[in-house]
Design an enzyme around this catalytic site. Structure first.
Site, PDB file in Angstrom:
ATOM      1  N   GLU A 285       0.779  -1.235   0.000  1.00 58.70           N
ATOM      2  CA  GLU A 285       0.000   0.000   0.000  1.00 58.70           C
ATOM      3  C   GLU A 285       0.810   1.285   0.000  1.00 58.70           C
ATOM      4  OE1 GLU A 285       0.280  -1.176   4.495  1.00 58.70           O
ATOM      5  OE2 GLU A 285       0.107  -2.215   2.587  1.00 58.70           O
ATOM      6  N   GLU A 319      -5.886  -2.377  -0.569  1.00 57.85           N
ATOM      7  CA  GLU A 319      -4.742  -1.449  -0.600  1.00 57.85           C
ATOM      8  C   GLU A 319      -5.204   0.005  -0.563  1.00 57.85           C
ATOM      9  OE1 GLU A 319      -2.001  -2.849  -0.014  1.00 57.85           O
ATOM     10  OE2 GLU A 319      -2.753  -4.850  -0.466  1.00 57.85           O
TER      11      GLU A 319
END
Length: 881
Positions: A285, A319
């Site tokens: 992420e 994410e």
């Protein structure tokens, strides 16, 4: 907050942590990097602006596998030291710079370090990923993976989540290459060499080092204007960039949805998502520059099935949830990892349900997320959701089903207790209060308590601080219409000691009766008695939103089976009931024959999710009995065929555009579940499709059943089929198809083919990120299990070299290669092999694999005869029919 603080009580959670001294605090990094694709190295300069918190004559900074050429410390216009004494501590992964002149408390300082690093092939730090261009030449992409503790492998830094700072990144590279970082480009300057340019990015907001990212390489992209900021999907030139369209459009919708849901604007100027050919996990992420394994972002509806589409959607939404939960607000240290991962997992289900209600993801949550959590957490060697982390090499081991799955189950449980609207209001307050800061779990409980007016921490703290969960045993009292419930910790090994059963969990009983569901009944004590309107029908843990298993009497289980057939139970109730009954048989609470009878009684079930759980649980029994008498194994296989065949034929294996998402998944599952145990019609259908596929008709096998067709022809075929599937792995341009081919090769049972599969793994043809795939296929039969274990022991030194234990892949390999066994002798053999070896970095995974073997051994010792007798009786009845 660096290095201080206690956890609402007297326990100092920072005790024993290997962290940097708190004498200086980083505020800004100016980082310049110049990769060299010929030498596979890079040159770097970092200038860190520091606040001096304590008078200092030394500064310690994290570094790993970096060559430091020079260091310089200045304060104001004064150079404190340009040739300080530099020492390295390998254990702590720190470089300490000592100098004579003191930096006074309250002053500001600049630390400048020139260094060289390796563009390594370990998928950690600043590393190289390779791919084949269409002309056959090799392409190189330089990319990053910093989480959890590998930013220090990329550049000298203060590599702890709480030490947030701003970053200004400059990348120097060939003009034809794309340069990306978390922020947008501020300027591009051609260098005097003529072939290179310096790409400088705008300064980032305060963020943790593990979220920094930079990429240099040949990349194509597609872009959308459906969000107020630019969103792009990038991929290397050998990939069809149009396959990123689904993820791109989904990202635009999801960012807009999250902004509204969180009442918080996404704070960066752009969102880039990049497909990386070599990637150790599913996705990462990094703020504004999310990196993905190719199969988790590129999706071609023509060549990939419904389950792949759902996985891509969940990964992208997971994410993107992190951009707020994790990136904007970050846990203060790694024992709070669950705050990031548990919430992002829950949020991906929440948003997926809003976007694709027809997928019914909350039904799948019970068979997927909840069961993963309960499976791992029933082992003695599990760990609490909030687990004390001391050293860098411990962090990777907690990226598991506890942090992700149990963490998200805790979030779901509290969201149901408070109500989703109130829960979301608490989340909005939490994000607002802690933006750009760091938090502990209690900060979340405080925000939820303020929003709800309920004492959240008192109830939820037990769930996050303690390992395990309870089994709730139910007995009934007809005379006064009450149920007596008692909780004890559930251990799969069925050898619970009194001292391990001291935690009393606050259990939300979730009582379902004909009047509806009562979510407010809470069992806080060891046992309790509760009124039930009507003993004719009741069920605990309605929809299985709570973290426990329920043990009913055989008579009640039978009644619940009838209630299921009468439509009184939800899909979640039915699948959860199957899961509980099977798990409790495995743990010694019930007989396995009872579970097999329960599964047989579900023949009128029509829902995909329930069948998924039925077949998963039968597979678990088969896996435990894998090394037992051949007659029992054959009997269980024919039982599976009998369960699935009639439905498989009724639903068929033609896929139409009008089929719903769940219908497609259901047909695919039934086809494989009936075909693998030998349904003659399906085996022949698989052979026919495969024959056309072998002759060049790439549309002959629908992507939904590709894995099943490949598996069936391998199981009932030989080297001819094996060669075609291996060739598919070698030549296909489709990542999903290649992965499927690689995963199923191990299904071939011929000793020569087993040898070929094992030899393939380390031949250089399989990327290190994919090593687990061919060996996972071998776990499906006894000879394969043995071959995989021998492969691990014979190649141990090479595996450690390729997959260093401090990274996150060796533990998966250890688990795959050991946990399929089910005897005391095999357990002893495994323990002997690891005796005297350094197991740091995978010690917890190894303990869990050994626990899993102990649990299976105990289960077999209890129920070996029970299953043998059941199979004999079932086979006799089948023959009579």
């Amino acid at each position: 907050m660096h290095g201080t603080g206690v956890d609402s009580g007297a326990v100092d959670v920072t005790k024993g942590r290997q962290i940097l001294p708190a004498n200086v605090v980083p505020r800004h990094y100016d980082l310049t990097l110049e990769p060299d694709f010929e030498k596979l190295t890079y040159d770097g300069t970092v200038i860190v602006d520091l606040d001096v918190a304590e008078a200092s004559t030394s500064i310690s900074i994290n570094t790993l596998e970096l060559d430091i050429h020079s260091t310089k410390i200045t304060s104001g216009s004064q150079t404190i030291s340009s040739s300080p004494d530099v020492s390295y501590n390998e254990e702590l992964q720190t470089t300490t710079i000592s100098f004579d002149k003191e930096l006074p408390k309250g002053s500001k300082a600049h630390l400048e370090i020139k260094f060289t690093g390796q563009l390594n092939d370990k998928m950690a730090g600043f590393y190289r990923s390779t791919y084949k261009n269409k002309d056959g030449s090799q392409g190189i992409l330089a990319t990053t993976q910093m989480e959890p503790t590998d930013a220090r492998r990329a550049f000298p830094c203060f590599d702890e989540p709480a030490l947030k700072a701003e970053f200004t990144v400059t990348l120097i590279a060939d003009k034809k290459l794309t340069c990306l970082s978390n922020m947008d480009v501020a300027s591009e300057t051609d260098l005097t060499s003529g072939t290179k340019r310096a790409v400088k990015f705008n300064k980032s907001p305060p963020m943790s080092t593990y979220l920094l990212a930079f990429i240099v390489g040949e990349l194509n992209y597609i872009e959308t204007d459906k969000f107020r900021l630019p969103i792009r999907v990038y991929a290397p030139p050998h990939q069809d960039i149009e396959h990123g369209r689904f993820s791109l459009d989904l990202a635009a919708r999801t960012l807009e949805f999250y902004e509204k849901t969180f009442d918080s604007q996404y704070p960066l100027p752009k969102m880039d998502m990049v497909a990386i050919p070599d990637f150790s996990s599913g996705a990462m992420e990094n703020w504004g520059l999310i990196t993905y394994r190719v199969v988790d972002i590129l999706f071609d509806p023509k060549t990939s099935g419904a389950s792949v589409k759902q996985r891509v959607a969940e990964t992208v939404q997971h994410e993107l949830a992190h951009q707020w939960f994790g990136n904007l607000v970050t846990m203060d240290f790694w024992d709070g990892l669950w705050l990031n991962e548990g919430f992002a997992t829950w949020m991906s289900w929440y948003s997926c349900d809003k976007f694709y209600p027809e997928w019914k993801v909350w039904e799948g949550y019970v068979t997927d997320t909840l069961q993963h959590a309960l499976g791992l957490d029933s082992l003695r060697s599990s760990h609490p959701v909030e687990v004390p982390v001391r050293r860098a090499d411990e962090v990777n081991q907690i990226f598991d089903a506890i942090s992700y799955s149990k963490g998200s189950c805790v979030i779901r449980m509290v969201s149901k207790y408070l109500g989703e609207d109130v829960f979301m209001e608490g989340i909005r307050q939490y994000l607002k209060k802690h933006s750009y800061g760091n938090t502990r779990t209690d900060d979340l409980w405080d925000a939820l308590s303020k929003a709800s007016g309920k004492e959240v921490a008192e109830i939820m703290r037990i769930w996050t601080k303690h390992v395990g969960y309870p089994v709730v045993t139910v007995t009934e009292n007809e005379s006064d219409k009450t149920i007596h419930v008692k909780q004890n910790r559930l251990l799969r090994t069925a050898d619970l000691k009194p001292e391990e059963d001291t935690t009393l969990y606050p259990v939300f009983l979730g009582l379902r009766t004909k009047d509806g569901i009562d979510e407010q009944i809470l069992l806080k004590e060891r046992e309790g008695v509760f009124k039930v309107p009507d003993l004719d029908f009741f069920k605990l843990n309605a929809n299985h939103t709570n973290i426990y298993r329920t043990s009913y009497s055989p008579a009640r289980l039978e009644k619940l089976g009838e209630a299921a057939r009468d439509g009184l139970l939800s899909v979640e109730d039915r699948s959860g009931m199957v899961a509980d009954a099977a798990a409790l048989a495995a743990s010694g609470y019930q007989k396995t024959s009872g579970v097999l009878n329960l599964l047989k009684g579900f023949d009128s079930e029509t829902e995909f999710v329930v069948w998924d759980e039925i077949l998963t649980r039968l597979s678990t029994i088969q896996g435990t009995w894998m090394f037992e008498d051949q007659r029992v194994r054959d009997g269980l296989e024919s039982f599976q065929r009998d369960l699935a065949s009639e439905k498989a034929h009724r639903y068929g294996w033609e896929f139409k555009d009008s089929d719903s998402h769940l219908e497609q998944r259901f047909k695919a599952m039934l086809f494989g579940s009936a075909g693998l145990p030998g349904d003659k019609t399906i085996v022949q259908a698989a052979r026919d499709m495969f024959a056309r596929f072998s002759q060049g008709d790439k549309t002959a096998i629908h992507p939904n059943i590709r894995a099943s067709v490949f598996s069936i022809v391998l199981k009932y075929g030989g080297s001819k089929e094996y060669d075609v599937i291996l060739d598919t792995y070698r030549k296909s341009n489709n990542s999903d198809e290649r992965n499927t081919a690689l995963r199923v090769l191990g299904r071939a049972k011929d000793p020569e083919l087993i040898k070929r599969t094992v030899a393939l793994t380390l031949s250089g043809e399989v990327r290190d990120q994919d090593l687990y795939m061919p060996i996972a296929g071998l776990r499906t039969h006894p000879a394969g299990v043995e071959a995989v274990y021998n492969w691990m022991t014979e190649n141990w030194d090479e595996l450690v070299r390729r997959l260093p234990p401090e990274l996150n892949m060796l533990d998966s390999i250890v688990s795959i290669c050991t946990s399929a066994f089910s005897s005391r002798e095999d357990l002893a053999r495994i323990q002997k092999f690891f005796e005297g070896k350094n197991t740091r970095g995978f010690d917890q995974t190894l303990a869990q694999a050994c626990d899993a073997i102990r649990a299976k051994t105990a289960w077999l010792e209890r129920d070996r005869d029970d299953v043998y007798n059941w199979v004999n009786s079932y086979s006799a009845k089948s023959i009579k029919i």
